[in-house]
Motif scaffolding. Structure first.
Motif, PDB file in Angstrom:
ATOM      1  N   THR A 228       0.833  -1.212   0.000  1.00  0.00           N
ATOM      2  CA  THR A 228       0.000   0.000   0.000  1.00  0.00           C
ATOM      3  C   THR A 228       0.862   1.254   0.000  1.00  0.00           C
ATOM      4  O   THR A 228       0.570   2.229  -0.707  1.00  0.00           O
ATOM      5  CB  THR A 228      -0.917   0.002   1.233  1.00  0.00           C
ATOM      6  OG1 THR A 228      -1.749  -1.168   1.210  1.00  0.00           O
ATOM      7  CG2 THR A 228      -1.800   1.237   1.260  1.00  0.00           C
ATOM      8  N   HIS A 229       1.956   1.211   0.784  1.00  0.00           N
ATOM      9  CA  HIS A 229       2.866   2.361   0.852  1.00  0.00           C
ATOM     10  C   HIS A 229       3.547   2.594  -0.494  1.00  0.00           C
ATOM     11  O   HIS A 229       3.640   3.735  -0.971  1.00  0.00           O
ATOM     12  CB  HIS A 229       3.909   2.127   1.944  1.00  0.00           C
ATOM     13  CG  HIS A 229       4.927   3.210   2.048  1.00  0.00           C
ATOM     14  ND1 HIS A 229       4.632   4.462   2.541  1.00  0.00           N
ATOM     15  CD2 HIS A 229       6.255   3.239   1.700  1.00  0.00           C
ATOM     16  CE1 HIS A 229       5.720   5.225   2.500  1.00  0.00           C
ATOM     17  NE2 HIS A 229       6.716   4.501   1.994  1.00  0.00           N
ATOM     18  N   VAL A 230       4.044   1.516  -1.121  1.00  0.00           N
ATOM     19  CA  VAL A 230       4.724   1.633  -2.415  1.00  0.00           C
ATOM     20  C   VAL A 230       3.784   2.174  -3.479  1.00  0.00           C
ATOM     21  O   VAL A 230       4.151   3.042  -4.282  1.00  0.00           O
ATOM     22  CB  VAL A 230       5.291   0.264  -2.849  1.00  0.00           C
ATOM     23  CG1 VAL A 230       5.807   0.323  -4.292  1.00  0.00           C
ATOM     24  CG2 VAL A 230       6.420  -0.161  -1.921  1.00  0.00           C
ATOM     25  N   ILE A 231       2.565   1.654  -3.520  1.00  0.00           N
ATOM     26  CA  ILE A 231       1.571   2.118  -4.494  1.00  0.00           C
ATOM     27  C   ILE A 231       1.285   3.596  -4.299  1.00  0.00           C
ATOM     28  O   ILE A 231       1.201   4.370  -5.266  1.00  0.00           O
ATOM     29  CB  ILE A 231       0.277   1.300  -4.375  1.00  0.00           C
ATOM     30  CG1 ILE A 231       0.521  -0.142  -4.842  1.00  0.00           C
ATOM     31  CG2 ILE A 231      -0.855   1.924  -5.184  1.00  0.00           C
ATOM     32  CD1 ILE A 231      -0.638  -1.075  -4.588  1.00  0.00           C
ATOM     33  N   SER A 232       1.155   4.009  -3.037  1.00  0.00           N
ATOM     34  CA  SER A 232       0.890   5.416  -2.736  1.00  0.00           C
ATOM     35  C   SER A 232       2.038   6.301  -3.206  1.00  0.00           C
ATOM     36  O   SER A 232       1.817   7.366  -3.802  1.00  0.00           O
ATOM     37  CB  SER A 232       0.673   5.585  -1.232  1.00  0.00           C
ATOM     38  OG  SER A 232       0.494   6.939  -0.901  1.00  0.00           O
ATOM     39  N   GLN A 233       3.268   5.851  -2.940  1.00  0.00           N
ATOM     40  CA  GLN A 233       4.440   6.625  -3.353  1.00  0.00           C
ATOM     41  C   GLN A 233       4.537   6.712  -4.873  1.00  0.00           C
ATOM     42  O   GLN A 233       4.872   7.761  -5.434  1.00  0.00           O
ATOM     43  CB  GLN A 233       5.712   5.978  -2.784  1.00  0.00           C
ATOM     44  CG  GLN A 233       5.860   6.083  -1.280  1.00  0.00           C
ATOM     45  CD  GLN A 233       6.066   7.502  -0.818  1.00  0.00           C
ATOM     46  OE1 GLN A 233       5.125   8.182  -0.415  1.00  0.00           O
ATOM     47  NE2 GLN A 233       7.302   7.964  -0.905  1.00  0.00           N
ATOM     48  N   THR A 234       4.247   5.597  -5.548  1.00  0.00           N
ATOM     49  CA  THR A 234       4.306   5.568  -7.015  1.00  0.00           C
ATOM     50  C   THR A 234       3.265   6.501  -7.614  1.00  0.00           C
ATOM     51  O   THR A 234       3.546   7.247  -8.564  1.00  0.00           O
ATOM     52  CB  THR A 234       4.079   4.134  -7.533  1.00  0.00           C
ATOM     53  OG1 THR A 234       5.061   3.265  -6.960  1.00  0.00           O
ATOM     54  CG2 THR A 234       4.177   4.074  -9.044  1.00  0.00           C
ATOM     55  N   SER A 237       4.417  10.019  -7.217  1.00  0.00           N
ATOM     56  CA  SER A 237       5.506  10.338  -8.135  1.00  0.00           C
ATOM     57  C   SER A 237       4.989  10.570  -9.546  1.00  0.00           C
ATOM     58  O   SER A 237       5.395  11.518 -10.233  1.00  0.00           O
ATOM     59  CB  SER A 237       6.522   9.194  -8.136  1.00  0.00           C
ATOM     60  OG  SER A 237       7.550   9.434  -9.066  1.00  0.00           O
ATOM     61  N   MET A 238       4.059   9.695  -9.991  1.00  0.00           N
ATOM     62  CA  MET A 238       3.488   9.843 -11.325  1.00  0.00           C
ATOM     63  C   MET A 238       2.693  11.133 -11.456  1.00  0.00           C
ATOM     64  O   MET A 238       2.715  11.795 -12.502  1.00  0.00           O
ATOM     65  CB  MET A 238       2.595   8.645 -11.632  1.00  0.00           C
ATOM     66  CG  MET A 238       3.351   7.330 -11.770  1.00  0.00           C
ATOM     67  SD  MET A 238       2.262   5.910 -12.073  1.00  0.00           S
ATOM     68  CE  MET A 238       1.590   6.365 -13.677  1.00  0.00           C
ATOM     69  N   SER A 239       2.008  11.492 -10.377  1.00  0.00           N
ATOM     70  CA  SER A 239       1.236  12.729 -10.388  1.00  0.00           C
ATOM     71  C   SER A 239       2.150  13.942 -10.526  1.00  0.00           C
ATOM     72  O   SER A 239       1.852  14.888 -11.268  1.00  0.00           O
ATOM     73  CB  SER A 239       0.411  12.819  -9.104  1.00  0.00           C
ATOM     74  OG  SER A 239      -0.303  14.034  -9.047  1.00  0.00           O
ATOM     75  N   LEU A 240       3.291  13.921  -9.822  1.00  0.00           N
ATOM     76  CA  LEU A 240       4.248  15.040  -9.900  1.00  0.00           C
ATOM     77  C   LEU A 240       4.856  15.145 -11.291  1.00  0.00           C
ATOM     78  O   LEU A 240       5.046  16.251 -11.827  1.00  0.00           O
ATOM     79  CB  LEU A 240       5.345  14.839  -8.849  1.00  0.00           C
ATOM     80  CG  LEU A 240       4.914  15.005  -7.392  1.00  0.00           C
ATOM     81  CD1 LEU A 240       6.051  14.641  -6.446  1.00  0.00           C
ATOM     82  CD2 LEU A 240       4.456  16.444  -7.136  1.00  0.00           C
ATOM     83  N   LYS A 241       5.171  13.978 -11.905  1.00  0.00           N
ATOM     84  CA  LYS A 241       5.739  13.991 -13.255  1.00  0.00           C
ATOM     85  C   LYS A 241       4.744  14.550 -14.246  1.00  0.00           C
ATOM     86  O   LYS A 241       5.106  15.299 -15.162  1.00  0.00           O
ATOM     87  CB  LYS A 241       6.131  12.564 -13.657  1.00  0.00           C
ATOM     88  CG  LYS A 241       7.372  12.047 -12.951  1.00  0.00           C
ATOM     89  CD  LYS A 241       7.719  10.653 -13.422  1.00  0.00           C
ATOM     90  CE  LYS A 241       8.967  10.131 -12.711  1.00  0.00           C
ATOM     91  NZ  LYS A 241       9.315   8.747 -13.154  1.00  0.00           N
ATOM     92  N   LYS A 242       3.465  14.184 -14.083  1.00  0.00           N
ATOM     93  CA  LYS A 242       2.428  14.684 -14.987  1.00  0.00           C
ATOM     94  C   LYS A 242       2.290  16.182 -14.874  1.00  0.00           C
ATOM     95  O   LYS A 242       2.151  16.890 -15.866  1.00  0.00           O
ATOM     96  CB  LYS A 242       1.109  13.996 -14.649  1.00  0.00           C
ATOM     97  CG  LYS A 242      -0.026  14.360 -15.589  1.00  0.00           C
ATOM     98  CD  LYS A 242      -1.298  13.597 -15.229  1.00  0.00           C
ATOM     99  CE  LYS A 242      -2.426  13.950 -16.174  1.00  0.00           C
ATOM    100  NZ  LYS A 242      -3.673  13.231 -15.852  1.00  0.00           N
ATOM    101  N   GLN A 243       2.358  16.685 -13.643  1.00  0.00           N
ATOM    102  CA  GLN A 243       2.267  18.131 -13.431  1.00  0.00           C
ATOM    103  C   GLN A 243       3.458  18.846 -14.051  1.00  0.00           C
ATOM    104  O   GLN A 243       3.316  19.921 -14.641  1.00  0.00           O
ATOM    105  CB  GLN A 243       2.194  18.415 -11.931  1.00  0.00           C
ATOM    106  CG  GLN A 243       0.892  17.985 -11.272  1.00  0.00           C
ATOM    107  CD  GLN A 243       0.888  18.255  -9.796  1.00  0.00           C
ATOM    108  OE1 GLN A 243       1.821  18.866  -9.240  1.00  0.00           O
ATOM    109  NE2 GLN A 243      -0.157  17.782  -9.103  1.00  0.00           N
ATOM    110  N   SER A 244       4.659  18.232 -13.961  1.00  0.00           N
ATOM    111  CA  SER A 244       5.871  18.837 -14.521  1.00  0.00           C
ATOM    112  C   SER A 244       5.761  18.956 -16.022  1.00  0.00           C
ATOM    113  O   SER A 244       6.147  19.961 -16.635  1.00  0.00           O
ATOM    114  CB  SER A 244       7.090  17.990 -14.150  1.00  0.00           C
ATOM    115  OG  SER A 244       7.280  17.951 -12.761  1.00  0.00           O
TER     116      SER A 244
END
Length: 249
Positions: A228-234, A237-244
């Motif tokens: 659950t922690h890994v999925i949340s972190q992933t 991270s994907m959300s931040l990359k999309k925003q960038s």
């Protein structure tokens, strides 16, 4: 008084599922479960509990249960604790023909007619509708003739609300004065304090298997938390990359 429900244990399960039953009992076959304690879990849906057809003792106290229909198939059930729920209809219990001890304190039974559904239970000998120790009661208990009416409905029960009835009286629990029963002020507990404690087997093989099962279950929970922690972190991270990328455009 509205019963207080402790929801600090194991979280709110809400619905009884095979996974919950197996994790609580260590049994993989629901029909093998003879003893079940599901207190204070926020349960409002009894789910698959009707599949535990060999259940003998069941503790569902301190939940949010209103519908007892799934209990109708439990014909071997002898002890049932439903205190501190939201029950107003007892009809499904008609077919629980082995029922001997029933705790209904702290529900919303409004009339004596609600109790007629239990008249066919010939083995019923101990029933509790109020419990002064925890200030649990039912609206029907407010009647001035409450005790007399209940004993009229169930002439063969031995104990009502922890006190011996006129029929089947244990003479050590009361005395007669002018032809009337004088009951002692101290009431017997509905069941003994250790009644719901699971009795461990003396079989070393069974005990070792039980320990190994709990160890595996613990490891599974740890893996689930890590996943659950890994999925949340992933996802973060994907959300931040999309925003960038959006800002770059």
């Amino acid at each position: 008084m509205e019963p207080k429900r402790d929801k600090s244990h194991d979280g709110d399960q809400e619905r009884i599922s095979p996974v919950l039953l197996k994790s609580r009992t260590g049994e993989f076959d629901l029909e093998s479960i003879l003893f079940l304690k599901l207190r204070n879990l926020g349960i409002h849906d009894l789910g698959c509990i009707g599949e535990c057809i060999n259940l003998e003792r069941l503790d569902l106290s301190g939940n949010n249960i209103t519908n007892l229909a799934p209990l109708a198939s439990l014909r071997l059930l002898s002890v049932l604790n439903l205190c501190a729920n939201r029950i107003s209809n007892l009809d499904p219990l008609r077919s629980c023909e082995s029922l001997q001890n029933l705790n209904l304190a702290g529900n919303v039974l409004n009339s004596f007619e609600c109790l007629y559904a239990l008249q066919s239970l010939r083995k019923l000998e101990n029933i509790r509708l109020k419990d002064n120790t925890y200030n649990y009661s039912n609206p029907v208990c407010r009647s001035t003739a409450y005790r007399a009416h209940v004993l009229e409905i169930f002439p063969n029960i031995k104990v009502l609300d922890g006190k011996c009835s006129m029929e089947g009286l244990d003479r050590t629990s009361g005395s007669y004065k002018n032809g009337q029963l004088v009951e002692h002020s101290d009431c017997k507990p509905w069941v003994e304090d250790n009644f719901w404690d699971i009795k461990r087997s003396n079989n070393a093989i069974v005990d070792e298997a039980y320990k190994q099962f709990n160890d595996v279950l613990h490891e599974c929970r740890l893996l689930n938390n890590r996943a659950t922690h890994v999925i949340s972190q992933t996802e973060r991270s994907m959300s931040l990359k999309k925003q960038s990328k959006q800002y770059a455009i």
